[in-house]
Design an enzyme around this catalytic site. Structure first.
Site, PDB file in Angstrom:
ATOM      1  N   HIS A  90     117.874  59.240  -6.764  1.00  0.00           N
ATOM      2  CA  HIS A  90     117.672  57.921  -7.393  1.00  0.00           C
ATOM      3  C   HIS A  90     118.827  56.972  -6.757  1.00  0.00           C
ATOM      4  O   HIS A  90     118.290  55.686  -6.428  1.00  0.00           O
ATOM      5  CB  HIS A  90     118.004  57.955  -8.937  1.00  0.00           C
ATOM      6  CG  HIS A  90     117.734  56.753  -9.633  1.00  0.00           C
ATOM      7  ND1 HIS A  90     116.612  56.531 -10.229  1.00  0.00           N
ATOM      8  CD2 HIS A  90     118.454  55.725  -9.539  1.00  0.00           C
ATOM      9  CE1 HIS A  90     116.649  55.283 -11.014  1.00  0.00           C
ATOM     10  NE2 HIS A  90     117.785  54.717 -10.668  1.00  0.00           N
ATOM     11  N   GLU A 148     117.235  54.024  -3.959  1.00  0.00           N
ATOM     12  CA  GLU A 148     117.656  52.472  -4.141  1.00  0.00           C
ATOM     13  C   GLU A 148     118.408  51.963  -2.963  1.00  0.00           C
ATOM     14  O   GLU A 148     118.047  50.834  -2.778  1.00  0.00           O
ATOM     15  CB  GLU A 148     118.274  52.609  -5.591  1.00  0.00           C
ATOM     16  CG  GLU A 148     118.624  51.222  -6.122  1.00  0.00           C
ATOM     17  CD  GLU A 148     117.377  50.612  -6.466  1.00  0.00           C
ATOM     18  OE1 GLU A 148     116.265  51.155  -6.814  1.00  0.00           O
ATOM     19  OE2 GLU A 148     116.960  49.245  -6.177  1.00  0.00           O
ATOM     20  N   LYS A 182     116.336  51.690   0.267  1.00  0.00           N
ATOM     21  CA  LYS A 182     115.152  50.758   0.006  1.00  0.00           C
ATOM     22  C   LYS A 182     115.949  49.313   0.120  1.00  0.00           C
ATOM     23  O   LYS A 182     115.356  48.367   1.202  1.00  0.00           O
ATOM     24  CB  LYS A 182     114.849  50.767  -1.300  1.00  0.00           C
ATOM     25  CG  LYS A 182     113.326  50.884  -1.637  1.00  0.00           C
ATOM     26  CD  LYS A 182     112.896  50.993  -3.045  1.00  0.00           C
ATOM     27  CE  LYS A 182     113.771  50.383  -3.946  1.00  0.00           C
ATOM     28  NZ  LYS A 182     113.071  50.409  -5.413  1.00  0.00           N
ATOM     29  N   ASN A 183     117.080  49.045  -0.207  1.00  0.00           N
ATOM     30  CA  ASN A 183     117.719  47.587  -0.006  1.00  0.00           C
ATOM     31  C   ASN A 183     117.872  47.630   1.447  1.00  0.00           C
ATOM     32  O   ASN A 183     118.046  46.488   2.166  1.00  0.00           O
ATOM     33  CB  ASN A 183     118.894  47.546  -0.883  1.00  0.00           C
ATOM     34  CG  ASN A 183     118.591  47.194  -2.274  1.00  0.00           C
ATOM     35  OD1 ASN A 183     118.178  45.882  -2.563  1.00  0.00           O
ATOM     36  ND2 ASN A 183     118.919  48.123  -3.264  1.00  0.00           N
TER      37      ASN A 183
HETATM   38  C1  W6P Z   1     121.781  44.224   1.945  1.00  0.00           C
HETATM   39  C2  W6P Z   1     121.728  44.162   0.297  1.00  0.00           C
HETATM   40  C3  W6P Z   1     121.881  45.673  -0.167  1.00  0.00           C
HETATM   41  C4  W6P Z   1     122.279  46.093  -1.403  1.00  0.00           C
HETATM   42  C5  W6P Z   1     122.213  47.393  -1.615  1.00  0.00           C
HETATM   43  C6  W6P Z   1     122.285  47.996  -0.503  1.00  0.00           C
HETATM   44  C7  W6P Z   1     122.312  47.601   0.836  1.00  0.00           C
HETATM   45  C8  W6P Z   1     122.081  46.204   0.962  1.00  0.00           C
HETATM   46  N1  W6P Z   1     121.979  45.508   2.135  1.00  0.00           N
HETATM   47  O1  W6P Z   1     121.426  43.281   2.688  1.00  0.00           O
END
Ligand code: W6P
Length: 382
Positions: free
Chosen positions: A232, A236, A239-240
C-alpha cells in the site's frame, strides 16, 4: 447499560500494543482460545477510545450523514463483540466469534471513503476554520491509525483460525517472515503500470537497487512485515512519482528519467528511498500533501485522469496520509523531501527487527484538542 456507559467503561483500560515479533510467535504456537479472550476485550477497548475522543471533535462533523452511518456500524460491531463478554470459549463460541469478526471486517471495508464523504459534507455545510481543520486532521489520523490496528488484529485472528487461506503459504496469517521488499516494489509497479496504460498514459521505468549491511545476507533484503501494508505504501508513492515524471516531461516525451528505488537494510532501520525527477513540489505545498482536506480542495491539475473504474491515477486523496499511517503503525515513518524544479525523494523507514516493531496506537485524550485555541499561536502570522 447503555452503549455510552460501555464506552466510558472500556475506555478506562489502555489499549495493549502488540509487536510483529509477538504476532509471529503467536502464529506459531498460540491457540484460538487465547486469541479469543484477548480480542473480545481489546477490540472493545480500542473502539471505546475513539468513541470517547469524538466528544472533542467539531460537533458539526458528528451531524454529517456519512459520519452517522459510520458510527452506526461501529455501534453494531461493538455490540456484537460485547455479546461474547461472558461466553465460555467452547467450540461453538469460538466458531461464532470468528464468523462475527469476518462479518465485521466486511462491514467496515469502506469506512475510509465514508469518512472522506463526511468531510466533504462538512465542507458543503459551511466554512471550516483553521482550528477546526487542525482538529479534524488530528482526529482523522488517530481514527485511521486505530482502524489499521483493529483490522490487523482481526485479519490475523480470522486468517489463523478461520477458513480462509493466506495469500502465500509462507505467511503466518497476514505476516510474512521473509517479506521481500524488491518483489513488492515490482508488484506495485506492475499494477501502477496497468493503471497508467488503461488511462493511455506513458509509464516511466524504475530502477531498483538493494543493499544489506549484514554481509552474510548478501544484498537480499527480506524482513518480518505485513506485505499488504508495505504494498500500500509503495504503490501510493510510486504512483505519485510516475505521474509527476509524466507531467513534467509531457505525454509525448521520447524518454523519461527513471524512478529510482533504493532498498537498504541497516542494523536498526530498513529504508526504502523512492526518488523521482518529476520537478518537485514547492515547500509550501509539501506538508499539504498529507492533509485530508486536500482531496476536497480544488484539484491541482485539470487533466485529472481516471481509469475505467473511475479511480484517479493520483488523486492526492487519502492515499498519502494513510500510507504514512501504515508506515508509522509499527514505529516506522514516511517522509518526503523535495527540490522544487528537480524532483522528490520519498523515504519509508521501517524497524529492521520485529521485536522493535510495536504498534503505535492512539490513547483517548482531550488535552490535544483543548490546546488549540483561537489565540493559540506563539509565532507571528505571515
Ligand atoms: C512528486 C509529488 C510526490 C508525492 C509523493 C511521492 C512522490 C512525489 N513526487 O512530484
Amino acid at each position: 447499560f447503555t452503549l455510552a456507559n460501555q464506552f466510558d467503561n472500556y475506555a478506562k483500560f489502555q489499549p495493549t500494543p502488540v509487536t510483529l515479533k509477538s504476532l509471529i510467535d503467536f502464529a506459531v504456537d498460540g491457540d484460538m482460545k487465547h486469541s479469543y479472550k484477548f480480542l473480545r476485550v481489546e477490540l472493545l477497548v480500542r473502539w471505546s477510545h475513539m468513541r470517547k475522543e469524538m466528544d472533542y471533535i467539531p460537533a458539526k462533523l458528528l451531524e454529517m450523514p456519512s459520519l452517522k452511518l459510520a458510527n452506526s456500524l461501529y455501534d453494531q460491531s461493538f455490540s456484537e463483540v460485547l455479546a461474547f463478554k461472558d461466553a465460555e470459549p467452547d467450540a461453538t463460541t469460538l466458531r461464532k466469534f470468528t464468523e462475527t469478526l469476518v462479518e465485521i471486517r466486511r462491514r467496515h471495508a469502506n469506512i475510509v471513503p465514508t469518512l472522506a464523504r463526511a468531510y466533504m459534507e462538512l465542507e458543503k455545510a459551511g466554512p471550516i476554520d483553521l482550528i477546526e481543520r487542525n482538529r479534524l486532521q488530528y482526529f482523522y489520523d488517530r481514527f485511521f491509525m486505530n482502524r489499521i490496528g483493529i483490522r490487523t488484529l482481526i485479519y490475523q485472528h480470522t486468517l489463523l483460525f478461520g477458513n480462509e487461506l493466506p495469500q502465500h503459504s509462507q505467511q503466518a496469517g497476514i505476516i510474512d517472515p521473509y517479506c521481500d521488499v524488491a518483489s513488492i516494489v515490482r508488484d506495485a509497479y506492475a499494477t501502477a503500470k496497468q493503471l497508467f496504460e488503461r488511462a493511455s498514459y506513458p509509464v516511466p521505468t524504475i530502477e531498483i537497487s538493494s543493499h544489506n549491511v549484514h554481509e552474510n545476507e548478501k544484498n537480499d533484503v527480506t524482513f518480518v512485515y505485513i506485505p499488504a501494508h508495505l504494498y500500500h505504501i509503495i504503490f501510493e508513492l510510486l504512483k505519485n512519482s510516475l505521474r509527476a515524471t509524466v507531467e513534467r516531461y509531457g505525454l509525448d516525451a521520447k524518454e523519461y528519467p527513471p524512478v529510482c528505488i533504493r532498498i537498504v537494510k541497516g542494523h536498526e532501520d530498513l529504508t526504502i528511498q523512492i526518488a523521482d525527477r518529476g520537478g518537485g513540489v514547492p515547500r509550501s505545498k509539501l506538508s499539504q500533501l498529507f492533509h485530508y482536506m486536500y482531496s476536497t480542495a480544488p484539484k491541482p491539475n485539470s487533466d485529472f485522469t481516471l481509469d475505467s473504474k473511475g479511480t484517479p491515477i493520483a488523486g492526492l486523496g487519502y492515499g498519502l496520509p494513510i500510507a504514512r499511517l501504515y508506515a508509522k503503525y509499527f514505529q516506522g515513518n514516511l517522509a518526503l523531501s523535495s527540490v522544487e524544479g528537480l524532483g522528490t525523494w520519498a523515504y519509508i523507514s521501517i524497524k529492521a527487527a520485529a521485536e522493535n516493531a510495536s504498534e503505535l496506537l492512539p490513547i483517548f485524550s482531550k488535552i490535544r484538542y483543548s490546546y488549540t485555541t483561537k489565540k493559540g499561536s506563539d509565532w507571528t502570522k505571515k
